[in-house]
Design an enzyme around this catalytic site. Structure first.
Site, PDB file in Angstrom:
ATOM      1  N   GLU A  29       0.833  -1.199   0.000  1.00  0.00           N
ATOM      2  CA  GLU A  29       0.000   0.000   0.000  1.00  0.00           C
ATOM      3  C   GLU A  29       0.870   1.252   0.000  1.00  0.00           C
ATOM      4  O   GLU A  29       1.800   1.350   0.800  1.00  0.00           O
ATOM      5  CB  GLU A  29      -0.905  -0.014   1.241  1.00  0.00           C
ATOM      6  CG  GLU A  29      -1.898  -1.159   1.214  1.00  0.00           C
ATOM      7  CD  GLU A  29      -2.310  -1.617   2.611  1.00  0.00           C
ATOM      8  OE1 GLU A  29      -2.249  -0.826   3.558  1.00  0.00           O
ATOM      9  OE2 GLU A  29      -2.697  -2.794   2.745  1.00  0.00           O
ATOM     10  N   SER A  58      -5.174  -4.903   1.074  1.00  0.00           N
ATOM     11  CA  SER A  58      -5.518  -6.327   0.966  1.00  0.00           C
ATOM     12  C   SER A  58      -4.321  -7.136   1.453  1.00  0.00           C
ATOM     13  O   SER A  58      -3.690  -7.858   0.672  1.00  0.00           O
ATOM     14  CB  SER A  58      -5.816  -6.689  -0.495  1.00  0.00           C
ATOM     15  OG  SER A  58      -6.800  -5.856  -1.056  1.00  0.00           O
ATOM     16  N   GLU A  59      -4.014  -7.031   2.733  1.00  0.00           N
ATOM     17  CA  GLU A  59      -2.774  -7.626   3.236  1.00  0.00           C
ATOM     18  C   GLU A  59      -2.662  -9.112   2.924  1.00  0.00           C
ATOM     19  O   GLU A  59      -1.588  -9.603   2.565  1.00  0.00           O
ATOM     20  CB  GLU A  59      -2.638  -7.413   4.754  1.00  0.00           C
ATOM     21  CG  GLU A  59      -2.203  -6.004   5.141  1.00  0.00           C
ATOM     22  CD  GLU A  59      -3.309  -4.984   5.028  1.00  0.00           C
ATOM     23  OE1 GLU A  59      -4.480  -5.389   4.822  1.00  0.00           O
ATOM     24  OE2 GLU A  59      -3.016  -3.782   5.132  1.00  0.00           O
ATOM     25  N   ASP A  84       1.927  -4.881  13.023  1.00  0.00           N
ATOM     26  CA  ASP A  84       0.558  -5.036  13.506  1.00  0.00           C
ATOM     27  C   ASP A  84      -0.412  -5.358  12.355  1.00  0.00           C
ATOM     28  O   ASP A  84      -1.388  -6.073  12.546  1.00  0.00           O
ATOM     29  CB  ASP A  84       0.128  -3.752  14.219  1.00  0.00           C
ATOM     30  CG  ASP A  84       1.233  -3.221  15.132  1.00  0.00           C
ATOM     31  OD1 ASP A  84       1.088  -3.335  16.346  1.00  0.00           O
ATOM     32  OD2 ASP A  84       2.256  -2.718  14.618  1.00  0.00           O
ATOM     33  N   HIS A 128      -0.640  -0.293  17.114  1.00  0.00           N
ATOM     34  CA  HIS A 128       0.420   0.138  16.191  1.00  0.00           C
ATOM     35  C   HIS A 128       1.779   0.136  16.887  1.00  0.00           C
ATOM     36  O   HIS A 128       2.694   0.820  16.443  1.00  0.00           O
ATOM     37  CB  HIS A 128       0.152   1.559  15.687  1.00  0.00           C
ATOM     38  CG  HIS A 128      -0.958   1.687  14.694  1.00  0.00           C
ATOM     39  ND1 HIS A 128      -2.268   1.421  15.008  1.00  0.00           N
ATOM     40  CD2 HIS A 128      -0.966   2.056  13.396  1.00  0.00           C
ATOM     41  CE1 HIS A 128      -3.021   1.646  13.930  1.00  0.00           C
ATOM     42  NE2 HIS A 128      -2.251   2.025  12.949  1.00  0.00           N
TER      43      HIS A 128
HETATM   44  C1  LIG Z   1      -5.227  -3.738   7.782  1.00  0.00           C
HETATM   45  C2  LIG Z   1      -4.664  -2.382   7.660  1.00  0.00           C
HETATM   46  N1  LIG Z   1      -3.887  -2.073   6.609  1.00  0.00           N
HETATM   47  C3  LIG Z   1      -3.362  -0.841   6.481  1.00  0.00           C
HETATM   48  C4  LIG Z   1      -3.604   0.114   7.411  1.00  0.00           C
HETATM   49  C5  LIG Z   1      -3.017   1.503   7.263  1.00  0.00           C
HETATM   50  N2  LIG Z   1      -4.076   2.456   6.917  1.00  0.00           N
HETATM   51  C6  LIG Z   1      -4.692   3.176   7.866  1.00  0.00           C
HETATM   52  S1  LIG Z   1      -5.955   4.079   7.255  1.00  0.00           S
HETATM   53  C7  LIG Z   1      -5.658   3.547   5.695  1.00  0.00           C
HETATM   54  C8  LIG Z   1      -6.505   4.031   4.563  1.00  0.00           C
HETATM   55  C9  LIG Z   1      -7.901   3.612   4.755  1.00  0.00           C
HETATM   56  O1  LIG Z   1      -8.689   4.111   3.720  1.00  0.00           O
HETATM   57  P1  LIG Z   1     -10.255   4.117   3.893  1.00  0.00           P
HETATM   58  O2  LIG Z   1     -10.730   2.783   4.317  1.00  0.00           O
HETATM   59  O3  LIG Z   1     -10.823   4.673   2.649  1.00  0.00           O
HETATM   60  O4  LIG Z   1     -10.511   5.093   5.116  1.00  0.00           O
HETATM   61  P2  LIG Z   1     -10.172   6.650   5.219  1.00  0.00           P
HETATM   62  O5  LIG Z   1      -8.794   6.759   5.782  1.00  0.00           O
HETATM   63  O6  LIG Z   1     -10.254   7.238   3.880  1.00  0.00           O
HETATM   64  O7  LIG Z   1     -11.184   7.191   6.156  1.00  0.00           O
HETATM   65  C10 LIG Z   1      -4.596   2.648   5.673  1.00  0.00           C
HETATM   66  C11 LIG Z   1      -4.087   1.991   4.468  1.00  0.00           C
HETATM   67  C12 LIG Z   1      -4.403  -0.251   8.509  1.00  0.00           C
HETATM   68  N3  LIG Z   1      -4.673   0.632   9.484  1.00  0.00           N
HETATM   69  N4  LIG Z   1      -4.914  -1.485   8.614  1.00  0.00           N
END
Ligand SMILES: Cc1ncc(C[n+]2csc(CCOP(=O)(O)OP(=O)(O)O)c2C)c(N)n1
Ligand SMILES: [Mg+2]
Lengths: 327, 345
Positions: A29, A58-59, A84, A128
């Site tokens: 990502e 999509s881990e 995490d 985290h």
């Molecule tokens: C399983 C997981 N992968 C990656 C992350 C890191 N991360 C935190 S918020 C985010 C983006 C999320 O996007 P969205 O679901 O559209 O929510 P938004 O931040 O736009 O509110 C990511 C990749 C995470 N917290 N959890």
């Protein structure tokens, strides 16, 4: 020599590996935008979107796809952001990447590097801030690496990409900005520890962010008359028994310190092995078995400070030959 | 104008004003949180300032307030809610106390989570808010379980599950929707689509027709709505919530909005095209609602009053949070587990 940050060092090591071998690719990502810590900065521009692959959140599939890529000739560097989140891909790591070669009778090889930073990330609280290196060290088939300096992040990432086994590559969440000298084309062999400070009275084995805490504590211990040898393990599995044994054979005492929770931490493995081999007093010092709280007053309880480590070192140095405190 | 039209106008004006108030309170809360977090945010490798009052990653829902306000206006205190890392608005709109919320962001013992969770993990079980979450999509299966529980226990509570557009690419989205449908659970899924997943434009990473189409593929009724139009969100949510309450099984709302701020407060979002944010600001949900209120004949003074009341409330919350005590270190050992907890390492 070039001065660079821990993040830049990893970025340059990856860039060099990608230049040398077209099969080395990166996926995860936000890597196309340089990664959230800048550890992929400029790679998309140099190598293109086909080799620096931005992925959906999509881990499980990021890791599972990397296994498929590795089985078929690529050498993927997989970004999990923090350990995490790698928990969302635990089957793909433990049951797939780690088991493939053995289970299929040696037909497959899974040369992937899974980057998943460990450590307390200040202010980020319980989900985290974990240090889960012991989980992965427990799994046959995996190599586990935890660099503490920019030079090691360069050299070890290069070695990890070269390694034909799946490597769990654990940078530290709070070291990205740390600067240091990195020799050109620097390499560090996997499985080789580093004596970060010489000493005569006690061996302190540690890794990752705790190396810096250990060096600070060792500096203060000198003023209290105790000479501490600090060993940065660098690779958690396979760990450098020879270097640790040789040091402890000289100093006669081993303390293992780590940021991870002490109970069932990797320090227990190192301490038990040294005790079995050398029969000398050993101790562990890891975090309390508590989640990391958000408020600073709670986070501080979960974090091992140089002061606490120094106290532990002095107690141990002043204990009797069986490692018991002399009251 | 006939008398009944005037009366209808007046009541819809009051309704919209109530929604506006909720949005104004969320906006004021998050502006204050952002202000007090300056220097304290560790995300993106930035250094932290030890004296900042709000620390760690701060995900703001600025510009997205209409989704929280419009949906939660249709929920009862006894209903459940799960949220994401961007959960201040959902928590506030579900009825949490802003002082307890601000105390949590300040890491105080009097916070909703006793200072243990902070912004990203804010929760208030007393109002059915079962938690923000640091793991994307992790709230979805938990919402499914809460809804399954409500069904098994025969309560009238329903569950609302907020998640982002990025979350629909994780496995739990498919698993959770499928589960909710086969067991016909009392659950409203709300995809709060702000178009971004951290630094990545979500549409580039999402195949097919997106969230609503995926939901329909699993057999859920799905509606797409302008998530910056609080009345549209409220109207759609009212209909969907009514169906859920009537035993119609899980429903799906796809609310289109825009993330005005960076992913976290320190993210300058340089990966976005110039002008994108500026044009999105034209659609600011508070601005749109204020225009509509004016059209309904509400005096400008009443809108200003709502803004001022929100400001006053949040200033009081800030003052209380500043004065509140931090958690005692011993609290670090509390609330971990009953069996096997202790001071030993
Ligand atoms: C399983 C997981 N992968 C990656 C992350 C890191 N991360 C935190 S918020 C985010 C983006 C999320 O996007 P969205 O679901 O559209 O929510 P938004 O931040 O736009 O509110 C990511 C990749 C995470 N917290 N959890
Ligand atoms: Mg989003």
């Amino acid at each position: 020599m070039a001065l660079m940050s821990y993040a830049q060092a990893a970025c340059q090591a990856l860039a060099a590996a990608m230049r040398a071998d077209a099969n080395v690719i990166a996926l995860g990502e936000d890597v196309g935008h340089g990664g959230i810590f800048g550890q992929y900065r400029g790679l998309r521009e140099e190598f293109g979107a086909a080799r620096v692959i931005d992925t959906p959140i999509s881990e499980a599939t990021i890791m599972g796809a990397a296994v498929g890529m590795a089985l078929t000739g690529l050498r993927p560097v997989v970004e999990m952001r923090v350990v995490d989140f790698a928990l969302c891909a635990i089957d793909e790591i433990v049951n797939q990447a780690a088991k493939n070669r053995y289970m299929f009778g040696g037909q497959g090889r899974v040369p992937l590097v899974a980057r998943m930073p460990i450590g307390i990330w200040s202010g980020s609280a319980a989900q985290h801030s974990q240090s889960l290196e012991a989980w992965f060290a427990h799994i046959p088939g995996l190599v586990v690496v935890a660099p503490a300096t920019p030079a090691d992040n360069y050299g070890l990432l290069a070695a990890a990409i070269d390694c034909g086994d799946p490597v769990i590559y654990m940078e530290h969440k709070e070291l990205w900005g740390l600067e240091g000298e990195v020799p050109p084309q620097h390499t560090v062999a996997l499985g080789q520890a580093h004596t970060a400070r010489d000493g005569t009275d006690l061996t302190l084995v540690t890794w990752s962010g705790m190396v810096h805490t250990a060096l600070a504590a060792a500096e203060q211990a000198v003023q209290q008359g105790v000479s501490v040898e600090v060993i940065d393990l660098r690779t958690i599995w396979p760990w450098d028994r020879e270097l640790v044994f040789a040091s402890v054979a000289r100093t006669g005492r081993l303390l293992v310190a780590h940021e991870a929770v002490q109970a069932a931490g990797f320090g227990a493995e190192v301490a038990a092995t040294v005790a079995e081999e050398l029969g000398v007093p050993v101790r562990r010092f890891g975090a309390a078995r508590i989640p990391v709280g958000y408020a600073r007053s709670l986070e501080d309880v979960a974090r091992i400070s140089a002061q606490e480590l120094l106290r532990e070192l002095m107690l141990f140095a002043n204990s009797d030959s069986r490692g018991r405190s002399m009251a | 104008m006939p008398a009944n039209t005037t009366a209808a106008n007046a009541s819809s004006a009051e309704h919209l004003l109530a929604l506006y108030r909720t949005m104004a309170r969320i906006r004021a809360f998050e502006n204050a949180a952002e202000e007090t977090s300056r220097g304290g945010v560790a995300a993106f490798g930035a250094a932290t300032n030890a004296t900042a009052l709000v620390r760690g990653p701060l995900h703001l829902s600025t510009g997205q307030e209409a989704v929280a306000a419009g949906v939660c206006a249709n929920l009862a205190r006894s209903d459940y809610l799960t949220s994401t890392h961007r959960g201040h608005g959902h928590t506030l709109a579900k009825g949490a106390d802003t002082t307890a919320m601000m105390c949590e962001l300040f890491g105080r013992a009097s916070g909703t989570n006793k200072g243990k969770g902070g912004s990203m993990h804010i929760a208030d079980f007393a109002v059915g808010m079962l938690g923000a979450n640091g793991v994307v999509a992790a709230g979805i299966p938990i919402a499914v379980g809460a809804a399954h529980s409500a069904k098994i226990r025969g309560t009238s509570a329903i569950v609302t599950c907020f998640f982002g557009d990025g979350a629909i690419n994780r496995g739990p989205f498919l698993e959770g929707l499928n589960w909710a449908k086969i067991f016909e659970l009392p659950l409203l899924f709300v995809c709060e689509d702000n178009r971004y997943s951290a630094t990545t434009a979500t549409d580039v990473m999402t195949a097919g027709e997106g969230a609503a189409a995926r939901a329909r593929g699993i057999g859920l009724a799905a509606e797409t709505v302008d998530g910056n139009d609080v009345l549209a969100v409220d109207t759609a949510a009212r209909e969907l919530v009514a169906r859920v309450r009537a035993g119609g099984g899980p429903q799906f709302l796809h609310a289109l909005t825009y993330r005005v701020k960076g992913h976290v407060s320190v993210d300058a979002a340089a990966y976005r095209a110039k002008g994108e944010v500026e044009s999105a600001l034209e659609n600011d949900p508070l601005k749109l609602a204020a225009l509509r209120l004016a059209a309904l004949g509400v005096a400008a003074g009443r809108i200003a009053e709502a803004d001022a009341a929100a400001q006053t409330e949040i200033e009081a919350a800030l003052a209380a949070a500043r004065a509140a005590p931090v958690p005692e270190p011993a609290e670090a050992y509390a609330d971990i587990q009953d069996t096997g907890a202790g001071l030993w390492r």
